[in-house]
Design a protein around this motif. Structure first.
Motif, mmCIF file in Angstrom:
data_model
loop_
_atom_site.group_PDB
_atom_site.id
_atom_site.type_symbol
_atom_site.label_atom_id
_atom_site.label_comp_id
_atom_site.label_asym_id
_atom_site.label_seq_id
_atom_site.Cartn_x
_atom_site.Cartn_y
_atom_site.Cartn_z
ATOM 1 N N THR A 1 0.859 -1.182 0.000
ATOM 2 C CA THR A 1 0.000 0.000 0.000
ATOM 3 C C THR A 1 0.900 1.238 0.000
ATOM 4 O O THR A 1 1.985 1.209 0.580
ATOM 5 N N VAL A 2 0.459 2.305 -0.669
ATOM 6 C CA VAL A 2 1.269 3.532 -0.652
ATOM 7 C C VAL A 2 0.415 4.707 -0.161
ATOM 8 O O VAL A 2 -0.699 4.914 -0.639
ATOM 9 N N ILE A 3 0.958 5.440 0.801
ATOM 10 C CA ILE A 3 0.257 6.582 1.382
ATOM 11 C C ILE A 3 0.993 7.864 0.998
ATOM 12 O O ILE A 3 2.219 7.938 1.114
ATOM 13 N N ALA A 4 0.242 8.865 0.542
ATOM 14 C CA ALA A 4 0.860 10.153 0.176
ATOM 15 C C ALA A 4 0.631 11.152 1.302
ATOM 16 O O ALA A 4 -0.481 11.269 1.822
ATOM 17 N N VAL A 5 1.681 11.875 1.659
ATOM 18 C CA VAL A 5 1.575 12.888 2.709
ATOM 19 C C VAL A 5 1.976 14.237 2.107
ATOM 20 O O VAL A 5 3.145 14.450 1.779
ATOM 21 N N LEU A 6 0.983 15.108 1.945
ATOM 22 C CA LEU A 6 1.264 16.427 1.361
ATOM 23 C C LEU A 6 1.667 17.377 2.481
ATOM 24 O O LEU A 6 0.923 17.577 3.453
ATOM 25 N N LEU A 7 2.839 17.981 2.329
ATOM 26 C CA LEU A 7 3.363 18.876 3.360
ATOM 27 C C LEU A 7 3.022 20.327 3.024
ATOM 28 O O LEU A 7 2.618 20.635 1.892
ATOM 29 N N ASP A 8 3.266 21.215 3.971
ATOM 30 C CA ASP A 8 2.959 22.637 3.732
ATOM 31 C C ASP A 8 4.048 23.323 2.922
ATOM 32 O O ASP A 8 4.000 24.519 2.677
ATOM 33 N N GLY A 9 5.059 22.609 2.551
ATOM 34 C CA GLY A 9 6.151 23.172 1.747
ATOM 35 C C GLY A 9 7.145 22.062 1.490
ATOM 36 O O GLY A 9 6.790 20.877 1.571
ATOM 37 N N LYS A 10 8.375 22.448 1.196
ATOM 38 C CA LYS A 10 9.393 21.415 0.957
ATOM 39 C C LYS A 10 9.690 20.662 2.248
ATOM 40 O O LYS A 10 9.671 21.271 3.334
ATOM 41 N N LEU A 11 9.968 19.387 2.124
ATOM 42 C CA LEU A 11 10.253 18.556 3.298
ATOM 43 C C LEU A 11 11.353 19.188 4.145
ATOM 44 O O LEU A 11 12.426 19.555 3.651
ATOM 45 N N ASP A 12 11.080 19.305 5.442
ATOM 46 C CA ASP A 12 12.051 19.867 6.382
ATOM 47 C C ASP A 12 12.289 18.822 7.458
ATOM 48 O O ASP A 12 11.419 18.573 8.292
#
Ligand code: GLC
Length: 437
Positions: free
Chosen positions: A423-434
């Motif tokens: 299974t693949v889960i997408a996590v949308l962040l508020d900007g570039k990964l920090d």
């Protein structure tokens, strides 16, 4: 006069040095540009096809290692018919698997060319019942379907009368510069042929371990390939003159140092077709291995071994189709992505979208309701299941108001959204990964 001369000299020196400088920086950018498609491709299909499929024995090694006399090995030439070879079907299947490139053996260590070479009569056109060039129709089909063309070429040739090594116990000669020169001329001639006739996007050398770069003329070979196609990508097996690393069968444990790399791997334990080898990895295992490759920024070059008549074994077809179901469903998490999170941040593989704002989490296991993400210092905007779009809830724990540490992000994954493989889960962040420790 002297002054004029000095000005000319300085100008020439200046022009030359800026030129050299710009050429160098060009090369750096050039490499990234050249490697872009390879970097984004993630999945390639390797094809080992040759007369060894007739008896179903080890490609070339079976005579080199004295498991079978050379004469008996060569008797397989008669049975290599390619009578049901359908390059269109091959390419449809490759496309269905999700692969973006293919690499086919044009000549293995046994020296038998699968194209109509003018350099020797040891080729399938003249010596086998297939009686035709087997490479061109495949190359054309790949191009028609926008799949990149890779050609495997064994730089060593245990059949050539002027190549020093014949089997592990028999050598033709040890030191003979005249004979070596003859072999080199032949070898470079064949390399020129495949480069001109098929204009490949990628040249996959093999067998370089037997001689030095100087003896192979690696530098010249690279130059002649680049002359034909300045964008060509060359694998590492040219004694130091390649573009990317090629670990074989062994999955790296940590991210390799080389920026570009590709794991080449068999589905069972054989490169070529061997009917008795049923030690197939399951599709599930292949997907797990593939996920780990892309997690570390690499590619998987998954091998198939067609039979002597040109049909692809049912077990292999099945794996490619099952793999295709998974890659198609999860394409946004696979292709055009970058290496994912450090191992301590998440229990499992992951990738990052090209702009670093989406983290894709791969779950090769049953998460029993919940997964956790550590060290991500961003706010999470949205979480969803890749391939079906279901939105998932998340919570942040261990984040008191006075702490400057990232909290623990917990995501609920109900059983109903689980994929039958990974299974693949997408996590949308508020900007570039920090990331923050
Ligand atoms: C090895 C073997 C060869 C095989 C290749 C694929 O180098 O010599 O038989 O084709 O691996 O990577």
């Amino acid at each position: 006069m002297l002054k004029k001369f000095a000005i000319i000299v300085t100008t020439v020196v200046f022009l030359f040095s800026t030129n050299v400088f710009s050429q160098e920086s060009d090369n750096m950018n050039n490499k990234e540009e050249r490697m872009q498609w390879f970097n984004d491709a993630k999945l390639g299909i390797f094809i080992h096809w040759g007369i060894y499929s007739v008896n179903g024995i080890d490609e070339s090694w079976s005579f080199f290692n004295d498991y079978i006399p050379y004469e008996d090995y060569m008797k397989q030439l008669d049975g290599f018919s390619a009578s049901n070879y359908n390059p269109k079907e091959w390419v449809t299947l490759i496309e269905e698997s999700g692969a973006k490139y293919a690499v086919i053996t044009t000549k293995h260590h046994d020296g038998i060319a699968l194209w109509d070479t003018e350099m020797s009569d040891l080729n399938v056109v003249e010596k086998t019942s297939s009686k035709r060039d087997l490479i061109m129709p495949f190359v054309k089909e790949l191009r028609r379907n926008d799949i990149k063309v890779g050609l495997y070429y064994s730089i060593l040739d245990w059949s050539h009368p002027d190549y020093p090594n014949f089997t592990k116990t028999k050598k033709r000669y040890v030191d003979d510069s005249l004979r070596w020169a003859k072999f080199t001329e032949f070898n470079i001639g064949q390399i020129k042929e495949i480069s001109k006739e098929f204009n490949p996007d990628l040249l996959w050398f093999d067998g370089d371990w037997e001689q030095s770069a100087e003896k192979w003329k690696s530098k010249e070979i690279k130059a002649l390939l680049r002359e034909q196609n300045s964008d060509i990508i060359i694998n590492s097996r040219l004694q130091g003159y390649g573009d990317y690393a090629t670990p074989e069968q062994g999955l790296p444990i940590t991210k390799p140092n080389d920026k570009y790399w590709e794991l080449c791997m068999t589905m069972n334990d054989s490169w070529g077709y061997q009917g008795n080898d049923n030690n197939y990895k399951t599709t599930d295992q292949i997907i797990r291995i593939f996920s780990q490759c892309i997690w570390m920024g690499g590619n998987l070059l998954l091998d198939i071994g067609p039979k002597a008549d040109g049909t692809i074994p049912v077990e292999q077809t099945k794996i490619l189709k099952e793999l295709g179901r998974w890659t198609n469903k999860h394409e946004t998490a696979i292709f055009d992505t970058k290496a994912g999170l450090p191992a301590n941040c998440f229990f499992g593989p992951s990738t990052l979208s090209a702009d670093s704002t989406v983290v894709y989490l791969f779950l090769p296991y049953d998460p029993k309701g919940e997964i956790m993400l550590k060290g991500v210092n961003n706010k999470v905007n949205r979480v969803w299941v890749v391939g079906n779009g279901t939105k998932l809830e998340h919570n942040v724990y261990l984040k008191p108001y006075w702490s400057n540490k990232p909290g623990l992000i917990s995501i609920n994954v109900p059983d109903s959204v689980l994929d039958k493989n990974t299974t693949v889960i997408a996590v949308l962040l508020d900007g570039k990964l920090d990331l923050k420790d």
